[in-house]
Design a protein around this motif. Structure first.
Motif, PDB file in Angstrom:
ATOM      1  N   LEU A 162      23.306 -33.756 -12.191  1.00 27.26           N
ATOM      2  CA  LEU A 162      22.637 -33.658 -10.779  1.00 27.26           C
ATOM      3  C   LEU A 162      21.262 -34.128 -11.027  1.00 27.26           C
ATOM      4  CD1 LEU A 162      23.784 -30.326  -9.126  1.00 27.26           C
ATOM      5  CD2 LEU A 162      24.186 -32.877  -8.435  1.00 27.26           C
ATOM      6  N   ARG A 163      20.583 -33.575 -12.077  1.00 25.10           N
ATOM      7  CA  ARG A 163      19.379 -34.005 -12.300  1.00 25.10           C
ATOM      8  C   ARG A 163      19.127 -35.469 -12.263  1.00 25.10           C
ATOM      9  NH1 ARG A 163      19.369 -28.868 -14.968  1.00 25.10           N
ATOM     10  NH2 ARG A 163      19.640 -29.873 -17.014  1.00 25.10           N
ATOM     11  N   GLN A 164      20.029 -36.137 -13.204  1.00 20.94           N
ATOM     12  CA  GLN A 164      20.027 -37.683 -13.220  1.00 20.94           C
ATOM     13  C   GLN A 164      20.208 -38.393 -11.983  1.00 20.94           C
ATOM     14  OE1 GLN A 164      22.178 -39.385 -16.682  1.00 20.94           O
ATOM     15  NE2 GLN A 164      22.466 -37.416 -17.114  1.00 20.94           N
ATOM     16  N   MET A 165      20.950 -37.909 -11.121  1.00 21.96           N
ATOM     17  CA  MET A 165      21.260 -38.297  -9.774  1.00 21.96           C
ATOM     18  C   MET A 165      20.084 -38.230  -8.799  1.00 21.96           C
ATOM     19  SD  MET A 165      25.131 -37.009  -8.887  1.00 21.96           S
ATOM     20  CE  MET A 165      26.529 -37.844  -9.430  1.00 21.96           C
ATOM     21  N   ILE A 166      19.348 -37.003  -8.702  1.00 20.22           N
ATOM     22  CA  ILE A 166      18.311 -36.836  -7.929  1.00 20.22           C
ATOM     23  C   ILE A 166      17.009 -37.353  -8.416  1.00 20.22           C
ATOM     24  CG2 ILE A 166      16.748 -34.970  -6.924  1.00 20.22           C
ATOM     25  CD1 ILE A 166      19.154 -33.372  -6.777  1.00 20.22           C
ATOM     26  N   ALA A 167      16.870 -37.846  -9.986  1.00 19.85           N
ATOM     27  CA  ALA A 167      15.636 -38.391 -10.363  1.00 19.85           C
ATOM     28  C   ALA A 167      15.913 -39.840  -9.811  1.00 19.85           C
ATOM     29  CB  ALA A 167      15.666 -38.354 -11.766  1.00 19.85           C
ATOM     30  N   ALA A 168      16.813 -40.360  -9.656  1.00 17.96           N
ATOM     31  CA  ALA A 168      17.151 -41.723  -9.230  1.00 17.96           C
ATOM     32  C   ALA A 168      17.232 -41.977  -7.600  1.00 17.96           C
ATOM     33  CB  ALA A 168      18.295 -42.333  -9.721  1.00 17.96           C
ATOM     34  N   THR A 169      17.004 -40.844  -6.951  1.00 18.41           N
ATOM     35  CA  THR A 169      16.706 -40.983  -5.513  1.00 18.41           C
ATOM     36  C   THR A 169      15.593 -40.531  -5.084  1.00 18.41           C
ATOM     37  OG1 THR A 169      18.792 -39.957  -5.501  1.00 18.41           O
ATOM     38  CG2 THR A 169      17.666 -39.506  -3.490  1.00 18.41           C
ATOM     39  N   GLN A 226      33.301 -14.203   3.537  1.00 16.37           N
ATOM     40  CA  GLN A 226      32.240 -13.279   3.074  1.00 16.37           C
ATOM     41  C   GLN A 226      30.942 -14.437   2.848  1.00 16.37           C
ATOM     42  OE1 GLN A 226      33.218 -11.752  -0.751  1.00 16.37           O
ATOM     43  NE2 GLN A 226      33.297 -13.622  -1.863  1.00 16.37           N
ATOM     44  N   PRO A 227      29.822 -13.717   2.900  1.00 19.91           N
ATOM     45  CA  PRO A 227      28.587 -14.569   2.817  1.00 19.91           C
ATOM     46  C   PRO A 227      28.313 -14.751   1.504  1.00 19.91           C
ATOM     47  CG  PRO A 227      27.876 -12.138   3.265  1.00 19.91           C
ATOM     48  CD  PRO A 227      29.488 -12.390   3.429  1.00 19.91           C
ATOM     49  N   LEU A 228      27.801 -15.935   1.080  1.00 25.06           N
ATOM     50  CA  LEU A 228      27.612 -16.699  -0.071  1.00 25.06           C
ATOM     51  C   LEU A 228      26.157 -16.803  -0.463  1.00 25.06           C
ATOM     52  CD1 LEU A 228      30.266 -19.472  -0.367  1.00 25.06           C
ATOM     53  CD2 LEU A 228      30.430 -17.273  -1.298  1.00 25.06           C
ATOM     54  N   GLY A 229      25.782 -16.068  -1.408  1.00 25.84           N
ATOM     55  CA  GLY A 229      24.436 -16.202  -2.087  1.00 25.84           C
ATOM     56  C   GLY A 229      24.301 -17.153  -2.693  1.00 25.84           C
ATOM     57  N   VAL A 230      22.951 -18.031  -2.086  1.00 31.70           N
ATOM     58  CA  VAL A 230      22.596 -19.187  -3.234  1.00 31.70           C
ATOM     59  C   VAL A 230      21.045 -18.752  -3.526  1.00 31.70           C
ATOM     60  CG1 VAL A 230      21.799 -21.800  -3.276  1.00 31.70           C
ATOM     61  CG2 VAL A 230      24.080 -20.830  -2.147  1.00 31.70           C
ATOM     62  N   PRO A 231      20.896 -18.308  -4.759  1.00 33.14           N
ATOM     63  CA  PRO A 231      19.695 -18.232  -5.362  1.00 33.14           C
ATOM     64  C   PRO A 231      18.795 -19.443  -5.435  1.00 33.14           C
ATOM     65  CG  PRO A 231      20.825 -17.544  -7.062  1.00 33.14           C
ATOM     66  CD  PRO A 231      21.948 -18.280  -5.891  1.00 33.14           C
ATOM     67  N   TYR A 232      17.445 -19.229  -6.007  1.00 39.61           N
ATOM     68  CA  TYR A 232      16.693 -20.216  -6.216  1.00 39.61           C
ATOM     69  C   TYR A 232      17.117 -20.912  -7.592  1.00 39.61           C
ATOM     70  CZ  TYR A 232      12.985 -19.139  -2.930  1.00 39.61           C
ATOM     71  OH  TYR A 232      12.295 -18.949  -1.606  1.00 39.61           O
ATOM     72  N   GLY A 233      16.845 -22.141  -7.842  1.00 37.73           N
ATOM     73  CA  GLY A 233      17.270 -22.700  -9.080  1.00 37.73           C
ATOM     74  C   GLY A 233      16.374 -22.767 -10.209  1.00 37.73           C
ATOM     75  N   SER A 234      16.524 -23.091 -11.255  1.00 34.45           N
ATOM     76  CA  SER A 234      15.782 -23.151 -12.448  1.00 34.45           C
ATOM     77  C   SER A 234      14.631 -24.269 -12.331  1.00 34.45           C
ATOM     78  CB  SER A 234      16.372 -22.901 -13.613  1.00 34.45           C
ATOM     79  OG  SER A 234      17.330 -21.876 -13.702  1.00 34.45           O
ATOM     80  N   TYR A 235      15.159 -25.319 -11.812  1.00 37.34           N
ATOM     81  CA  TYR A 235      14.511 -26.616 -11.759  1.00 37.34           C
ATOM     82  C   TYR A 235      14.185 -26.921 -10.363  1.00 37.34           C
ATOM     83  CZ  TYR A 235      16.023 -27.410 -16.546  1.00 37.34           C
ATOM     84  OH  TYR A 235      16.429 -27.114 -18.035  1.00 37.34           O
ATOM     85  N   ALA A 236      12.841 -27.442  -9.944  1.00 38.82           N
ATOM     86  CA  ALA A 236      12.683 -27.794  -8.614  1.00 38.82           C
ATOM     87  C   ALA A 236      13.544 -29.028  -7.998  1.00 38.82           C
ATOM     88  CB  ALA A 236      11.041 -28.081  -8.552  1.00 38.82           C
TER      89      ALA A 236
END
Length: 381
Positions: A162-169, A226-236
């Motif tokens: 994912l980091r590679q994909m977004i770095a190229a976006t 049920q509600p799904l919790g999505v916390p902050y990620g470690s990488y911006a």
């Protein structure tokens, strides 16, 4: 094709799961068997996922065409007819590929025949002979190492990928901000493309004490909501909370109020919900909601931008990667295994049933060098 011509009988096309059963059948269902009303049949059809129903319709049409050409009755079909059809599928090259059907395609075709009979209120043909043919076909493909003997899975879009994909976006553009939000939140929710396409802005709420997001995600294959919790990620760059906020602000900056569909069509000029036409008529959801195919394309395009689409390397030892919408879901499953998360809770968060074989199957690569799972570790080899 072995048997004499059988008498054709059945019910009209409307009495089926999304018109799985065709209109070729003429005689009435035997009087002793009650025929379902159109309302009941329509209600039953709603219980079949749209993608599955489309596949079944195509499978049934091919089976019916083959049966009629062979002088056999498609509805009701006999076990012998089904066995002959499966044999034909294992021997006859398909026009599109020039090779016979894969085992998984044949298995689905058999399911389509069974569903058509069930919808018509008729006994399903015996699958005993057909299953023996399919089992032998699978064994032959594995012995000869034919690629059709393997089930092709989407490549895992793990956090590293994912980091590679977004770095190229280019996330500074509206379409780039949308793609980053779709990638990261699709991964965090282990969402199928069809589930991500159904998301509305009202389905995501800020959690108390700024812990992240609470999602109300509709999963057609899961009964417990049920509600799904999505916390902050470690990488911006791959934080689902931050990327969704960035996307939301980008929409506001372009004069679009974030209500209704979360992921909307955007063209390369930054136009939201641009008009699309086919044969002179406008197509696409009027609200701009993306389709499941559109969501999957986000993954495919991101992989291409990052140079991952056709580059087999140590990350992808199985060969050329296959980037589909399911890549995010598989990436989530592999990442939770690598991080040694509770498999039961990881599966429930991702919408898999308890004890799901499909979820366990996504752990195949992740478990290959897990010291707790690989029996070769610690045995003195």
């Amino acid at each position: 094709m072995g048997r004499a011509v059988e008498k054709r009988s059945g019910i009209p096309a409307t009495a089926s799961f999304g018109s799985v059963v065709p209109r070729s059948s003429e005689a009435a269902v035997p009087p002793a068997r009650q025929q379902l009303s159109q309302a009941a049949l329509a209600a039953m059809a709603k219980g079949v996922p749209a993608a599955t129903a489309r596949g079944y319709r195509g499978d049934w049409a091919r089976f019916e065409e083959w049966a009629l050409a062979a002088g056999l009755c498609p509805l009701p079909a006999t076990g012998e007819t089904l066995t002959e059809y499966v044999t034909w599928c294992t021997l006859t090259p398909r026009p599109r590929t020039g090779r016979p059907y894969k085992p998984s395609s044949i298995d689905r075709a058999m399911a389509a025949v069974a569903v058509a009979h069930q919808a018509a209120g008729l006994p399903q043909p015996s699958q005993t002979g057909a299953r023996l043919v399919l089992r032998g076909y699978e064994a032959e493909l594995k012995t000869t190492k034919d690629p059709r003997g393997k089930v092709r899975k989407a490549t895992a879009a793990t956090p590293r990928v994912l980091r590679q994909m977004i770095a190229a976006t280019d996330t500074g553009t509206l379409i780039g901000a949308r793609d980053a939000a779709a990638l990261t939140n699709g991964f965090a929710l282990a969402a199928r493309s069809s589930e991500a396409a159904l998301l509305d802005w009202e389905d995501a709420a800020e959690a108390d004490d700024d812990q992240g997001l609470l999602y109300d995600l509709y999963r057609p294959k899961v009964t417990n909501d049920q509600p799904l919790g999505v916390p902050y990620g470690s990488y911006a760059s791959t934080c689902p909370v931050r990327t969704l906020r960035t996307y939301r602000q980008a929409l506001l900056d372009h004069g679009h109020k974030p209500t209704g569909p979360m992921f909307v069509r955007i063209d390369r000029h930054g136009r939201i919900n641009p008009p699309m036409f086919r044969d002179g008529r406008r197509i696409g959801d009027p609200s701009g909601r993306m389709t499941a195919e559109g969501i999957a394309d986000i993954v495919t395009r991101a992989a291409a931008r990052a140079g991952l689409a056709v580059r087999p390397d140590r990350l992808f030892p199985e060969g050329t990667p296959r980037w589909t919408g399911h890549a995010l879901r598989r990436g989530y499953a592999e990442a939770t295994r690598h991080a040694k998360k509770d498999p039961l809770e990881a599966a429930r968060h991702g919408g898999w049933a308890d004890g799901s074989r499909a979820f366990a199957g996504y752990h195949d690569r992740a478990a290959a060098f897990d010291e707790e799972l690989n029996p070769l570790y610690g045995i003195g080899l």
